[in-house]
Design a protein around this motif. Structure first.
Motif, PDB file in Angstrom:
ATOM      1  N   PHE A  51       0.541  -0.749   0.223  1.00 40.08           N
ATOM      2  CA  PHE A  51       0.105   0.136   0.163  1.00 40.08           C
ATOM      3  C   PHE A  51       0.567   1.673  -0.132  1.00 40.08           C
ATOM      4  O   PHE A  51       1.726   1.650   0.382  1.00 40.08           O
ATOM      5  N   THR A  52       0.505   2.880  -0.511  1.00 46.46           N
ATOM      6  CA  THR A  52       0.895   3.858  -0.498  1.00 46.46           C
ATOM      7  C   THR A  52       0.714   4.311   0.468  1.00 46.46           C
ATOM      8  O   THR A  52      -0.423   3.581   1.744  1.00 46.46           O
ATOM      9  N   THR A  53       1.370   5.003   1.614  1.00 49.82           N
ATOM     10  CA  THR A  53       1.076   5.742   3.000  1.00 49.82           C
ATOM     11  C   THR A  53      -0.046   6.237   3.016  1.00 49.82           C
ATOM     12  O   THR A  53      -1.152   5.495   3.307  1.00 49.82           O
ATOM     13  N   ARG A  54      -1.536   6.563   1.964  1.00 51.36           N
ATOM     14  CA  ARG A  54      -2.631   7.290   1.718  1.00 51.36           C
ATOM     15  C   ARG A  54      -3.658   5.858   1.519  1.00 51.36           C
ATOM     16  O   ARG A  54      -4.613   5.721   2.899  1.00 51.36           O
ATOM     17  N   GLU A  55      -2.746   4.709   1.157  1.00 49.71           N
ATOM     18  CA  GLU A  55      -3.641   3.517   0.872  1.00 49.71           C
ATOM     19  C   GLU A  55      -3.563   3.203   2.322  1.00 49.71           C
ATOM     20  O   GLU A  55      -5.160   2.808   2.846  1.00 49.71           O
ATOM     21  N   ALA A  56      -2.708   3.079   2.971  1.00 46.12           N
ATOM     22  CA  ALA A  56      -2.962   2.105   3.841  1.00 46.12           C
ATOM     23  C   ALA A  56      -3.431   2.757   5.162  1.00 46.12           C
ATOM     24  O   ALA A  56      -4.294   2.359   5.641  1.00 46.12           O
ATOM     25  N   ARG A  57      -3.559   4.213   5.420  1.00 43.15           N
ATOM     26  CA  ARG A  57      -4.273   5.144   5.961  1.00 43.15           C
ATOM     27  C   ARG A  57      -5.689   4.828   6.141  1.00 43.15           C
ATOM     28  O   ARG A  57      -6.965   4.819   6.969  1.00 43.15           O
ATOM     29  N   GLU A  58      -6.161   4.843   4.732  1.00 40.60           N
ATOM     30  CA  GLU A  58      -7.939   4.542   4.248  1.00 40.60           C
ATOM     31  C   GLU A  58      -7.942   3.296   4.981  1.00 40.60           C
ATOM     32  O   GLU A  58      -8.976   3.041   5.177  1.00 40.60           O
TER      33      GLU A  58
END
Length: 65
Positions: A51-58
């Motif tokens: 995951f990208t950082t953004r995807e991981a947060r989501e």
């Protein structure tokens, strides 16, 4: 016996709207779940997804809801 516990846990999670496969049938030694994937094959295991950082947060936010 483990299949009964797993079946009930999956049933409760699915009914609550969690992202788990829908359970279709079970016996004393197996559970049949809906297929998660597409014509190209099964969905990857979470441990194999980058995951990208953004995807991981989501994803984390969705898991914590």
């Amino acid at each position: 016996m483990w299949t009964n516990h797993e079946w009930e846990t999956l049933r409760l999670l699915h009914a609550a709207g969690s992202d788990v496969p829908k359970q279709l049938a079970h016996s004393s030694g197996a559970i049949l779940l809906e297929f998660v994937g597409d014509a190209g094959g099964p969905a990857p295991m979470l441990r194999d997804v980058a995951f990208t950082t953004r995807e991981a947060r989501e994803v984390l936010a969705r898991l914590l809801v």
